[in-house]
Write a protein that holds these residues in place. Structure first.
Motif, PDB file in Angstrom:
ATOM      1  N   UNK A 190      25.114  31.581   3.885  1.00 46.31           N
ATOM      2  CA  UNK A 190      25.088  31.463   2.423  1.00 46.31           C
ATOM      3  C   UNK A 190      24.039  30.418   2.037  1.00 46.31           C
ATOM      4  N   UNK A 191      22.891  30.896   1.577  1.00 47.25           N
ATOM      5  CA  UNK A 191      21.756  30.014   1.243  1.00 47.25           C
ATOM      6  C   UNK A 191      21.721  29.770  -0.265  1.00 47.25           C
ATOM      7  N   UNK A 192      21.683  28.494  -0.650  1.00 50.93           N
ATOM      8  CA  UNK A 192      21.627  28.131  -2.064  1.00 50.93           C
ATOM      9  C   UNK A 192      20.626  27.000  -2.270  1.00 50.93           C
ATOM     10  N   UNK A 193      20.081  26.943  -3.478  1.00 54.45           N
ATOM     11  CA  UNK A 193      19.168  25.855  -3.827  1.00 54.45           C
ATOM     12  C   UNK A 193      19.580  25.245  -5.160  1.00 54.45           C
ATOM     13  N   UNK A 194      19.304  23.944  -5.284  1.00 58.05           N
ATOM     14  CA  UNK A 194      19.699  23.191  -6.474  1.00 58.05           C
ATOM     15  C   UNK A 194      18.534  22.308  -6.927  1.00 58.05           C
TER      16      UNK A 194
END
Length: 308
Positions: free
Chosen positions: A181-185
């Protein structure tokens, strides 16, 4: 490729965590990006008291690699490559350990720096961005992809400290959760927030120098530090106040009762989950069941345990 200059950062070198050079850059009265959350009382790994004694050289400040850290380091290039693939018009640069040009005690080691692939006449070093890379075994504690407020507060402290050290205004936190699960902020520099961190850090270092120890708290790092401080043992009795005695005995009784209650609740929840994975109430996560060799290994509570 050489690290891109930054407005206020002075590059000390490309120091590998755990090496003597890296340890030397952290030794003495310095606050790094990984320590600032402890200064603020927000770190899950370090307390104000444990950091105080480490900075004074009274408790060990040795680097111990854990399996979680090992695999985080192994996945770091992969996550950086993913960000690069999604942003082909930018360069992702390896970097090193930096200090602020006017505040040698303010230091950081960002994972990567980001610059446009093609620099136009309007670009300045202030347009460089930080890319901070994380891994997490679970999604709890992480917000929706793209939410600037979706990262744990202790990581926000870290990133804000990096931006303030380098004089930059933007960062991205990229996280790989549960291996898939790849996420960016996106994070923007907040001058008021950075000023608060800097002020608290300077006051903390002054207390370290002057010998004003933080209060003892319930952090596990505080307990481990207090355990380490005595050297040897004298066969003597030490008088303590009745209030502390009563509090200690009451805590033991409460802990035993809580352990019994918790064990029953775990059993009931696992019984309800059966061969499922998660328990929810009205859609909100309560706990997650982990499995090894086909059987339940643990029941992990949700990080957000509010009932609202």
């Amino acid at each position: 490729m050489r690290a891109t200059p930054t407005p206020t950062g002075v590059l000390l070198g490309r120091l590998q965590p755990g090496t003597s050079e890296w340890e030397a850059a952290r030794t003495g009265p310095v606050i790094t990006a990984t320590r600032i959350a402890a200064v603020m009382g927000l770190s899950p790994w370090e307390s104000r008291l444990s950091l105080y004694h480490r900075l004074r050289g009274e408790a060990p400040d040795t680097f111990t690699a854990t399996s979680e850290m090992e695999w985080g380091n192994r996945h770091e290039p992969t996550v950086a490559e993913k960000w690069q693939e999604d942003h082909p018009n930018h360069m992702v640069l390896t970097t090193g350990t930096w200090r602020h040009r006017d505040r040698p005690w303010q230091r950081c080691t960002p994972d990567r720096l980001i610059t446009p692939l093609v620099l136009d006449e309007k670009w300045t070093v202030a347009d460089t961005e930080v890319l901070e890379i994380k891994t997490s075994p679970v999604a709890e504690g992480w917000g929706e992809d793209g939410d600037p407020l979706g990262i744990p507060v202790y990581y926000r402290c870290q990133v804000m400290w990096q931006l303030d050290t380098l004089g930059l205004t933007r960062a991205t936190v990229a996280v790989l959760i549960a291996g898939h699960d790849y996420r960016t902020y996106p994070i923007k520099y907040d001058a008021d927030e950075a000023d608060l961190l800097r002020t608290k850090a300077r006051l903390f270092l002054d207390d370290v120098e002057d010998g004003y120890r933080p209060d003892i708290d319930g952090h596990s790092a505080t307990y481990q530090t207090i355990r380490h401080l005595p050297d040897g043992m004298r066969d003597v009795d030490v008088e303590i106040e009745a209030e502390l005695r009563d509090r200690y005995f009451a805590a033991i009784d409460a802990h035993a009762a809580a352990e019994t209650e918790l064990t029953e609740c775990r059993s009931r929840i696992l019984d309800r989950i059966g061969d499922g994975r998660r328990a929810r109430t009205a859609g909100r996560l309560v706990a997650t069941r982990t499995v090894r060799d086909g059987h339940t290994h643990s029941l992990q509570p949700a990080r957000d345990r509010s009932t609202a």
